[in-house]
Enzyme design. Structure first.
Site, PDB file in Angstrom:
ATOM      1  N   HIS A  81       0.735  -1.277  -0.624  1.00 30.71           N
ATOM      2  CA  HIS A  81       0.067  -0.440  -0.417  1.00 30.71           C
ATOM      3  C   HIS A  81       1.207   0.766   0.356  1.00 30.71           C
ATOM      4  CE1 HIS A  81      -3.304   2.510   1.628  1.00 30.71           C
ATOM      5  NE2 HIS A  81      -2.613   2.983   1.991  1.00 30.71           N
ATOM      6  N   GLU A  82       1.336   1.408   1.304  1.00 35.17           N
ATOM      7  CA  GLU A  82       2.103   2.673   0.541  1.00 35.17           C
ATOM      8  C   GLU A  82       3.377   2.677  -0.202  1.00 35.17           C
ATOM      9  OE1 GLU A  82       1.606   4.780   3.096  1.00 35.17           O
ATOM     10  OE2 GLU A  82       0.210   3.385   4.045  1.00 35.17           O
ATOM     11  N   HIS A 132       1.898   4.832  -2.428  1.00 34.30           N
ATOM     12  CA  HIS A 132       1.364   5.910  -2.880  1.00 34.30           C
ATOM     13  C   HIS A 132       3.154   7.404  -2.736  1.00 34.30           C
ATOM     14  CE1 HIS A 132      -2.184   6.711  -0.669  1.00 34.30           C
ATOM     15  NE2 HIS A 132      -1.600   6.165   0.529  1.00 34.30           N
ATOM     16  N   HIS A 161       2.893   6.865  -7.033  1.00 35.24           N
ATOM     17  CA  HIS A 161       2.793   8.068  -7.270  1.00 35.24           C
ATOM     18  C   HIS A 161       3.356   9.223  -7.567  1.00 35.24           C
ATOM     19  CE1 HIS A 161      -2.068   9.990  -6.805  1.00 35.24           C
ATOM     20  NE2 HIS A 161      -0.939   9.953  -8.215  1.00 35.24           N
TER      21      HIS A 161
END
Ligand SMILES: [Zn+2]
Length: 662
Positions: free
Chosen positions: A448-449, A452, A455
């Site tokens: 998940h992290e 980010h 991105h």
């Protein structure tokens, strides 16, 4: 003689410079990363003060510009302003979260009001606004990215009270400053309460769910549940009740000053969702489906327990059911998920999907010995950015997991990004080294992290105000949640999920069990998430007048109970965060925005369905995903990008399908 003096002066200057504040110097370091070992606590405050001063001068130069306002001399100039402030903020605010000390906390308390005041001054400056408005009113000829940067800046003025009269502006500024310090205080209290929780129970906050699922001692579970769910609500010096009420009232007042009915109306007005009713209508069906599922789940649990399920029994018996139904017990999977191996998997997925390269960067200094630095490059060797991995729990770190930037992407400037988690730390004794073994949930968090981070890393924008993750809150979680999908793809597991003792790759049978089990317990998991999202909305949908009725901690408890009843939450489940420890909404920018996780999940799941249909490793799909979303940051409206990628509107029922709720 004069020449000599100058030379002498230069030497003196150089010596004193080298002992001086590193923030006032060019960083002659690999990739311009921060020289952490040279930065001392006493350097922050002068750097903040000077940074604010320089930013003011840069803003004044924009206002004083004799030429007619253009994008370049106004919006772009604003985007470039405040470089020193960004430099010191990048280091300070990251460390204040991940490696804090009482000294750092004291500095934070001092600088927050200064920064807020400086920001207020900018966004209430009518002369600057006039120039921005002139650009905004005639955006013909600008690129789409320039239009979006202009619109965002224009809205910042409107949302920060530029249209208010003198009295309104004064009050708005007072509230902003007060809110900034209240949020800090909330966070500091919570850190103290988390540490007190560890003192009292022997486990850390991040180990809570794991513990509740595995501790056979019912009385101990009850004690831990009660300690966990009363954080910030213990009538001691770290009590957050008063702070919460003050924050809510001030937010409502501020929203009203700007002409919004409630803070939720204000917050939603520049998000994808648009307004509170849209969010409420989005959440309730998810809540209903979750509770229907939870009731089914509890029937299975009841049979095993033989007694009424209390909130402190839920996870424990859920694990029992999981072991029975899916024959999956996390003690079987953990040996395959050593933190370093998982990191390898996270990197491998990104390398394979996007064709990039990630390697250690030992030449880059880290801020804590347990963190490490990595370099991301394109196939042609050009730099994508620098990544710090900071995975392990320590008392100086706040709870949770997050991604943050030390430096934003902007034109040729590549980003510096950190992932911070609270995974169990490996044992310190090298003769008896306990490895850091992750739960399935931890593994998802790592992916998940890094979603980010990608991105942020793959961003190709010209202006930092809209680069990377600088997008609407309810859009930003799309890419992190999307990236979670790669965690349990068999081809990727084969690379990273190796038993830390034997080196054996995770057996296919165990992989199948994990995949089945991912849809397990979703009544609880989705229910507690949705309940917290609704609680957040209900607090922020109240007007300032309605909030006046709230005076005591009991009023807060009563409201929570009422909201939970109305949403249909079963007694056996409590919201993922209760009010006094809901850091996301009182200290982290997710106010009237916690729903963003579920909202973005719809986009993430829907996008993943396309990947599945095209083949997870399909290069064309990955290229399109990268170019449409990851490179674009906030340079286009989210829904426009989404439709470009998918060719259709997102389908909300994809979320319920993915979670096995339908
Ligand atoms: Zn996230």
């Amino acid at each position: 003689m004069k020449k000599l003096l100058i030379a002498f002066g230069a030497v003196v200057l150089m010596i004193s410079c080298s002992q001086k504040n590193p923030f006032f110097q060019e960083w002659d370091t690999p990739y311009g990363t921060a020289p952490f070992s040279q930065i001392k606590t006493e350097h922050y405050l002068p750097a903040f003060k000077e940074g604010i001063k320089q930013e003011k001068a840069e803003i004044k130069a924009i206002i004083d510009c004799k030429e007619a306002p253009t994008f370049e001399n106004t919006v772009a100039a604003y985007d470039r302003a405040g470089a020193l402030l960004a430099k010191v903020s990048g280091v300070f605010f990251n460390l204040a979260e991940s490696d804090s000390t009482p000294e750092m906390q004291a500095i934070e308390e001092e600088v927050m009001p200064m920064i807020t005041e400086a920001e207020n001054e900018i966004f209430m400056n009518e002369d600057l606004f006039k120039r921005v408005k002139a650009v905004y009113d005639n955006m013909d000829g600008l690129t789409r990215e320039q239009q979006m940067a202009t619109k965002k800046l224009y809205q910042s003025f409107e949302r920060n009270g530029v249209g208010l009269d003198a009295e309104g502006k004064k009050r708005f500024a007072e509230i902003s400053t007060k809110l900034a310090s209240l949020s800090q205080k909330f966070g500091q209290n919570l850190l103290a309460e988390n540490n007190a929780f560890k003192e009292a129970t022997g486990i850390t906050v991040s180990e809570y769910y794991d513990f509740m699922g595995s501790c056979p001692d019912r009385a101990k579970r009850e004690q831990v549940f009660k300690a966990y769910s009363s954080r910030g609500n213990n009538a001691n010096e770290n009590d957050n009740n008063g702070i919460v009420l003050e924050i809510l009232k001030l937010r409502a007042e501020q929203a009203q000053l700007l002409g919004y009915k409630s803070f939720a109306d204000y917050q939603l007005s520049n998000k994808m969702a648009g307004d509170p009713a849209t969010v409420d209508n989005f959440l309730q069906p998810i809540m209903d489906a979750s509770m229907a599922k939870a009731k089914e789940e509890m029937k299975d649990m009841q049979k095993i327990a033989g007694h009424k399920i209390e909130p402190w029994d839920y996870s424990y018996y859920a694990e029992k059911v999981r072991a029975q139904k899916y024959a999956l017990d996390e003690s079987q999977t953990k040996p395959y998920f050593q933190a370093d191996s998982v990191l390898k998997g996270v990197f491998y997925a990104a390398e394979t999907i996007y064709g990039i390269k990630i390697e250690p960067a030992p030449e880059v200094e880290v801020y804590n010995p347990s963190a490490s630095a990595w370099k991301l490059t394109e196939p042609d060797g050009s730099l994508i950015g620098i990544f710090y991995k900071d995975y392990y729990v320590r008392p100086t770190k706040r709870g949770g997991a997050w991604m943050n930037n030390f430096r934003d992407q902007e034109g040729d400037i590549r980003p510096i990004i950190v992932n911070v988690c609270n995974f169990p730390a490996p044992g310190e004794d090298p003769t008896d080294a306990q490895p850091s073994l992750l739960t399935i949930d931890n593994v998802q968090t790592a992916f998940h992290e890094f979603g980010h981070a990608l991105h942020g890393f793959l961003s190709k924008c010209n202006y930092k105000s809209i680069s990377g993750t600088s997008v609407a809150r309810d859009f930003v979680e799309t890419f992190s949640q999307f990236n979670e999908n790669f965690a349990f793809v068999p081809e990727i597991l084969a690379v990273y999920a190796n038993n830390y003792q034997t080196g054996e790759t995770i057996p296919a049978e165990l992989v199948a069990k994990i995949q089945n089990a991912l849809k397990f317990n979703q009544g609880f998991t989705c229910g507690e998430l949705c309940a917290a999202s609704i609680l957040d909305m209900k607090w922020h949908e109240m007007t300032a007048q309605e909030l006046e009725a709230f005076k005591t901690p009991q009023d807060i408890r009563d409201f929570e109970a009422k909201v939970c009843k109305e949403m249909g939450l079963v007694d056996e489940i409590i919201p993922r965060y209760r009010t006094t420890y809901f850091n996301h909404i009182f200290n982290s920018g997710y106010s009237a925005g916690y729903y963003s996780y579920l909202w973005s999940e719809v986009l993430a799941v829907d996008a993943w369905e396309k990947f599945k249909a095209d083949g997870v490793f399909n290069k064309e799909t990955a290229k399109s995903f990268r170019e449409t979303f990851l490179e674009k940051g906030g340079s286009e409206e989210p829904m426009t990008l989404y439709k470009q990628f998918r060719g259709a509107d997102p389908d909300p029922s994809a979320l319920m399908r993915a979670r096995g709720l339908k």
